[in-house]
Write an enzyme that holds these catalytic residues in place. Sequence first.
Site, mmCIF file in Angstrom:
data_model
loop_
_atom_site.group_PDB
_atom_site.id
_atom_site.type_symbol
_atom_site.label_atom_id
_atom_site.label_comp_id
_atom_site.label_asym_id
_atom_site.label_seq_id
_atom_site.Cartn_x
_atom_site.Cartn_y
_atom_site.Cartn_z
ATOM 1 N N ASP A 784 -4.152 3.168 -13.003
ATOM 2 C CA ASP A 784 -4.365 4.576 -12.664
ATOM 3 C C ASP A 784 -5.792 4.756 -12.156
ATOM 4 O O ASP A 784 -6.631 3.871 -12.261
ATOM 5 C CB ASP A 784 -4.036 5.515 -13.834
ATOM 6 N N ILE A 785 -6.015 5.923 -11.579
ATOM 7 C CA ILE A 785 -7.303 6.213 -10.926
ATOM 8 C C ILE A 785 -8.259 6.745 -11.990
ATOM 9 O O ILE A 785 -7.947 7.686 -12.720
ATOM 10 C CB ILE A 785 -7.117 7.234 -9.795
ATOM 11 N N GLU A 827 -1.546 10.210 -11.512
ATOM 12 C CA GLU A 827 -2.348 9.185 -10.843
ATOM 13 C C GLU A 827 -2.022 7.785 -11.359
ATOM 14 O O GLU A 827 -2.785 6.852 -11.137
ATOM 15 C CB GLU A 827 -3.846 9.471 -11.035
#
Length: 903
Positions: A784-785, A827
């Site tokens: 994920d970001i 995300e």
Amino acid sequence: MSIKLNSTFSLKKVNFALTLFLIVIISGTFLYTYSVAKTSFKKEHISQIKGDILELGYLVSKFIEREGMQSSLNLLNKSLHTHKEYQTLSIALEDKIVVSTDAKMINTIYKNGLHIDRIDNDSLHEDIIFYRDFSYFNKDMEIKYNLIIDLNDEYLKSSEKEVQNLVATFVLYFVLIIVVFLLFLYFLNVYPIIKLNKQIRTQDFSPVDFLIEEHFFIYQLFEKKYNEIALLNKTLEEKVAQRTKELSKTNELFKEAQKLTRIGNWEFDTLKNKLICSDEMYEIFGQDKKELLSTYDSFLNCIYEDDRSLVNDSVKKTLTTKEHHSIYYRVILPNGEQKVVYEKARVEFDEENNPTKILATVQDITERYKRNRELELQSKLLNAVTDSIFVHNLDGSFVYVNEAACIDRGYTKEELLSMKVQDLDYHDEKTGNEVYKENIKKIQKELTEKGKVIFEVSHKTKDGRVIPLEVNCRTFKEDNKSYIISIARDISKIKAMYKNIEISEKQYRNLVENSQIGIFNTKISGDIVYVNDAILKIMGYVSQEEIKDKNIIHAYKESSQRDYFVNELVKHKKVEKIELVLLTRESQEKNVQVSAHLEGDIISGICTDITESKKAIDEIKKLSKAIEEIDDIIIITDVRGEITFVNDAFVRHTGYSREESIGQNASILKSGRHDKDFYKEVWDTLVSGNSFRGLFINRKKNAELYYEETTISSIKNDDDEITAFISTGKDITQRIEMEKNLEKLATTDKLTGIYNRHKFEEIFNLELNRVLRYESPLTLIMFDIDYFKKVNDTYGHDTGDYVLKEIVNIVKENIRHSDIFVRWGGEEFLILSPETDSLSAATLAEKLREAIEATMFDKVGSVTCSFGVTFYKDKESAESFIKRVDDALYMAKNKGRNTVVDI
């Protein structure tokens, strides 16, 4: 700038030399002072002795004259003892007066004496006897006597000791003064310098007090200069460190650039026959670094056999002609895979112009080569299309035309590309510019809303012919510039066909209206939609208005017939040759034969008297078939499958004209999408006398596929023998594409275009079954970001969506086609990698992490991601597998993010 001294002296050495010098000066001064004082004192002593002797002689003479010899002796002794300096002297008195420092020697006969007038400085260094003649009167008689002085060495040196003591005292005071002065100078000048030197060595510039203003000024100046030098040195060190870091980063970026651009390089030492390759060369050639490409022969062995002579000849030519070479060749990887590379090479020479090295760069252009081949194929396909294809700017300037566009209009490609759409548009009463502006104005709104539009226009050819066209155009953007792509089809034949159809329709309508066969359209509820005059005649009505409001249900003699008729229609969608008994307006019975089909809630059919001739019945059958399939694709073949009839819908949908179709086998429509079993089922069904209904994927003349919902029925003669087959079908391509789009919407993420969670679960189960069946490796990457919420909060959700899409593009460029890339939610993303072990998956994750970190996003700048990687364990559940990769991602976040954790 540095200053170099030829010779230097430490402060200690200088101080030692100065001290030694002062000792020498002081010692010299002492000796000189002592010598001068000694001489002076001796002279003074001699003068004193002479004076004392003379005074003594004259005094003794007077006393002797006045008191007598004995009294004078007592008085003389007394006098001597009153003088401190003469207290050691003894006196003897006879014909001579002896004064001696040694009482034992007082009566000794003295010889070899020295006259007092001859005494000098040199005479006082040892025992000495000197004399002086005196006289006195005794009763007028002059008596002479000698005054003898006997002074020993000890007495003489006593005066010298006094001189030494005096000089020593003087020197002591002088030395004390010099020491005090030196100490003063030391603390005034030397000590500050020593202190400054100590601070320089220890680099401790704490505040220091100085007595002399100049010292303080020098200290401040030196401290300032030292700080400046220190600052310059620190700045230089920082710049050197920064430069070193930049060079290191540049080297890393160079390596990364080689990875991203797939460019490697090699260097061949012609003298040592040694080959040096970059890391990316090993990646391109698929070689392990342990299996070094160390020689030119090992390099050639990696090249496709048919291309080795090309590479070898190019290298030899480069060495001979000293010119660079650029070539394309194929590389064989250890796994048998082929790659296409582009190589540029040059030669380095020594001072004698002999070749020493070959330097080359090699770029992996496999994907670009494939794309170019695809583009070539697409270009060939576009040029093979019989329709004209144009791409032009909004102002009408052409940027692309295919061969058909040039051939149909009689222009060369260069001529057309120098023209505008306005130069081709034609109208009897308007200019090309007016036609183009009107068309653009009309279609602008539809283009904006739907992105495409279909309209008709005419073009004028180079030889003056006018071609009617149906134009299908849409807009697209490239580099923020709008273009229109138009596919123009020559519809002159279609226009003529439509005209013929219009004439045929008029004839048909006349035929229908004037036909003795009753033709009707009714709703399934019985409401009459349309009947022709023959029906009016059969039913005994005079006009359409008279029967229009009637319900056909009331025309049945028996309601059971009506129920049977409707049930058969609902069940089979059509009925043929059903005999019914209807009641006319006057309640007369009419025996009719009805054939009809049901489409929606509309019943369309024909109605005839059963008394008509057989020939009329056969004609009605054909007419009925044509009527009920008029809007569908119709093909009639003989029993061998050769086409004997096609309708206009067939020509329009397939692109084959009647002339091209009739006489051909129906297999010209085969797409290759159906297997032999499918066609066997069709044939078996038809041969058995039954109708076949199914979905065909057929191929048009231009090789485009279309979906057709088809019904194939057999036509039999009176002997119940099959004489022909009739196929009716609907082109449902748009419906199929819509269904596919709906399926895509249901399985892909709307924002990024990749699979959604629902689709992942479907694929995931299939992959797990495959792993269990074949025991192949399977890995899962979740990432994920980092701090993505901050991106949304700071820059807005539009920017956040942009970052998501850019990261998806980066990942898609770096993963394999076999990898399943999924947006897990928000995300978070998943990558399912079949046939991949844990190490390879971790390597892929690290590659993705570096690629994302190296990308600069608009507004946001640098963005990082955290990765978790895990390997599927034997017979574990899907939930356990996903839970473990989620745990790995959680660990990566706890480790500070922007990292990869493999568990």
